[in-house]
Design a protein around this motif. Structure first.
Motif, PDB file in Angstrom:
ATOM      1  N   THR A  73       0.833  -1.199   0.000  1.00 28.51           N
ATOM      2  CA  THR A  73       0.000   0.000   0.000  1.00 28.51           C
ATOM      3  C   THR A  73       0.866   1.248   0.000  1.00 28.51           C
ATOM      4  OG1 THR A  73      -1.737  -1.201   1.184  1.00 28.51           O
ATOM      5  CG2 THR A  73      -1.855   1.192   1.217  1.00 28.51           C
ATOM      6  N   ARG A  74       1.928   1.232   0.784  1.00 28.95           N
ATOM      7  CA  ARG A  74       2.860   2.371   0.798  1.00 28.95           C
ATOM      8  C   ARG A  74       3.526   2.526  -0.564  1.00 28.95           C
ATOM      9  NH1 ARG A  74       4.845  -0.143   5.783  1.00 28.95           N
ATOM     10  NH2 ARG A  74       3.663   0.701   7.554  1.00 28.95           N
ATOM     11  N   LEU A  75       3.915   1.399  -1.175  1.00 25.75           N
ATOM     12  CA  LEU A  75       4.518   1.445  -2.503  1.00 25.75           C
ATOM     13  C   LEU A  75       3.550   2.058  -3.512  1.00 25.75           C
ATOM     14  CD1 LEU A  75       6.786   0.621  -4.527  1.00 25.75           C
ATOM     15  CD2 LEU A  75       5.575  -1.544  -4.788  1.00 25.75           C
ATOM     16  N   ILE A 108      -5.331  -3.394   7.216  1.00 24.05           N
ATOM     17  CA  ILE A 108      -5.081  -3.172   5.792  1.00 24.05           C
ATOM     18  C   ILE A 108      -5.930  -2.015   5.279  1.00 24.05           C
ATOM     19  CG2 ILE A 108      -5.260  -4.192   3.491  1.00 24.05           C
ATOM     20  CD1 ILE A 108      -4.711  -6.925   4.815  1.00 24.05           C
ATOM     21  N   LEU A 109      -7.203  -1.985   5.667  1.00 27.75           N
ATOM     22  CA  LEU A 109      -8.072  -0.890   5.236  1.00 27.75           C
ATOM     23  C   LEU A 109      -7.583   0.444   5.786  1.00 27.75           C
ATOM     24  CD1 LEU A 109     -11.564  -2.584   5.637  1.00 27.75           C
ATOM     25  CD2 LEU A 109     -10.308  -2.171   3.520  1.00 27.75           C
ATOM     26  N   ASP A 110      -7.110   0.457   7.013  1.00 29.37           N
ATOM     27  CA  ASP A 110      -6.570   1.695   7.581  1.00 29.37           C
ATOM     28  C   ASP A 110      -5.353   2.161   6.795  1.00 29.37           C
ATOM     29  OD1 ASP A 110      -8.494   1.892   9.549  1.00 29.37           O
ATOM     30  OD2 ASP A 110      -7.238   0.984  11.126  1.00 29.37           O
ATOM     31  N   ALA A 111      -4.513   1.218   6.354  1.00 30.53           N
ATOM     32  CA  ALA A 111      -3.335   1.591   5.563  1.00 30.53           C
ATOM     33  C   ALA A 111      -3.745   2.209   4.235  1.00 30.53           C
ATOM     34  CB  ALA A 111      -2.447   0.370   5.340  1.00 30.53           C
ATOM     35  N   ILE A 296      -3.329  -5.313  -4.739  1.00 28.55           N
ATOM     36  CA  ILE A 296      -2.394  -5.598  -3.644  1.00 28.55           C
ATOM     37  C   ILE A 296      -2.455  -7.080  -3.329  1.00 28.55           C
ATOM     38  CG2 ILE A 296      -1.999  -5.228  -1.163  1.00 28.55           C
ATOM     39  CD1 ILE A 296      -3.151  -2.383  -1.600  1.00 28.55           C
ATOM     40  N   GLY A 297      -1.274  -7.709  -3.170  1.00 25.00           N
ATOM     41  CA  GLY A 297      -1.236  -9.095  -2.746  1.00 25.00           C
ATOM     42  C   GLY A 297      -0.634 -10.026  -3.785  1.00 25.00           C
ATOM     43  N   PRO A 298      -0.318 -11.261  -3.381  1.00 23.03           N
ATOM     44  CA  PRO A 298       0.292 -12.232  -4.297  1.00 23.03           C
ATOM     45  C   PRO A 298      -0.618 -12.535  -5.487  1.00 23.03           C
ATOM     46  CG  PRO A 298       0.465 -12.974  -2.020  1.00 23.03           C
ATOM     47  CD  PRO A 298      -0.463 -11.805  -2.017  1.00 23.03           C
TER      48      PRO A 298
END
Length: 407
Positions: A73-75, A108-111, A296-298
């Motif tokens: 998420t930061r990326l 995750i939602l907060d991020a 986001i995610g694999p």
């Protein structure tokens, strides 16, 4: 076996978009998709990129995933830059997202809110298997800001659920829908599968009736596809179960369309019905309309301004890349204008609004005229509004019709 990745060009280690794409960030609405790759067990028909927690490394596999998802998420915020709009939708799918705790999903939602930004009134959806939620966890998800839930009911017939390797018992999906409503979800949706080997017309009618009895806001109906490499494909190949019957599938689709319309749910995409525009999936509509989204995610796929990329499949590889400060993207492609036109035909034709005929090449326009004459497209919409709009018979052959129109 997990899903296979497409081929493409190498993705840059920092995830940077090409200059022309960077300049177009913000031109289209942005959605965020979060792929949770965990399932308690793998259903025999599924070819999604999923793993049991033990296959993913056991122990704290889910917690490692949450840390990696937050890092991605930061990326995303860095790559999209200051031009990025706040996310209009956040959709958490899988896998079985609710194998994570509500607290983990909430982090995750907060991020996403803190790093990328979420628009006021954004649609936030979580998919769930009926057996993976109960009243308390649903209340906790609602408290975390999730306002929509999509429950994988699939069938009300015990033998059909057994063939699909689904873990929940008949009636559990309906109970989960009622619990979600009581928890305050604004949109409660159900997903059904038609055409499973051994399913009868009566089984399907009972399934549709059971789903409608919950008063769903949205309902999806997917015809079972036997995907290569799945356990179901092996069973069909050796004759343990018959292959799905396309005539039976068409008959059951027509039954569902009539029953749903009578109950006040109308189709807005070939496989989706809702009570009205407000209860449709805005997130999925973004896919069909070529909007931007970051996955986001694999194994998650992303698309921003004509650039598509896909992440490495395995959770450990995904987490390792992010821990090392690298993008988890395994490859990417830059779509040319013709590729984007073809995708537009393939996707927008599926919508109730249809496809502007101006997108078609001359051969495709001629095919549209033939399809209208055959009753597969709405002739009046083509004549008066220059749009290709599927009729009910056209929806039954949408894939074949699409191949004719892309020429």
């Amino acid at each position: 076996m997990p899903a296979q990745l497409p081929t493409g060009d190498p993705a840059p280690a920092d995830g940077r978009l090409p200059g022309p794409a960077r300049d177009r960030v913000g031109d289209r609405p942005l959605g965020i998709y979060v792929h949770v790759p965990f399932c308690a067990a793998r259903c025999g028909y599924c070819d999604f990129n999923t793993y049991t927690p033990r296959e993913a490394g056991g122990g704290d596999a889910t917690e490692a995933y949450v840390r990696a998802a937050i890092a991605e998420t930061r990326l995303a915020a860095q790559v999209l830059g200051e031009r990025r709009p706040p996310a209009r939708t956040v959709h958490v799918g899988g896998g079985t997202p609710t194998l994570l705790s509500p607290a983990q999903l909430g982090r995750i939602l907060d991020a996403v809110r803190d790093e990328i930004g979420v628009a006021a009134g954004a649609e936030i959806t979580v998919e769930a298997n009926p057996e993976s939620v109960e009243a308390a966890s649903l209340a906790a998800l609602r408290e975390a800001g999730v306002d929509r839930i999509s429950l994988g009911m699939q069938s009300a017939a015990p033998h059909v659920l057994a063939t699909l390797d689904r873990a929940h018992t008949p009636g559990r999906a309906e109970a989960a829908a009622r619990e979600a409503r009581a928890a305050g979800f604004t949109v409660v949706g159900l997903d059904l599968i038609l055409g499973t080997p051994g399913e009868t017309d009566e089984d399907w009618a009972r399934t549709v009736d059971a789903a409608l009895a919950t008063g769903p806001d949205r309902l999806s109906v997917y015809a079972l596809t036997v995907e290569p490499g799945t356990a179901l494909a092996a069973r069909v190949r050796r004759g343990a179960v018959p292959a799905p019957d396309p005539d039976a599938a068409a008959r059951r689709y027509e039954h569902a369309d009539a029953a749903l319309a009578a109950a006040g749910l109308h189709w807005y995409e070939v496989a989706n019905w809702s009570t009205g525009p407000a209860t449709r999936s805005t997130h999925n509509h973004g896919y069909w309309m070529g909007d931007d989204w970051w996955g986001i995610g694999p194994g998650a796929h992303s698309h921003v301004a004509g650039v598509r990329w896909w992440n490495v499949l395995r959770p450990a590889s995904h987490a390792r890349a992010l821990a090392e400060g690298r993008s988890p993207a395994a490859g990417r492609e830059v779509l040319d204008e013709e590729s984007r036109r073809v995708e537009r035909v393939m996707l927008e034709l599926r919508l109730v609004e249809g496809l502007p005929a101006t997108v078609l090449h001359p051969a495709g326009r001629a095919a549209a005229e033939r399809a209208a004459a055959a009753g597969l497209l709405d002739g009046r919409a083509l004549r008066e509004r220059d749009r290709c709009v599927l009729t009910l018979p056209g929806r039954l052959v949408a894939d074949a019709l699409t191949r004719d129109l892309v020429d």
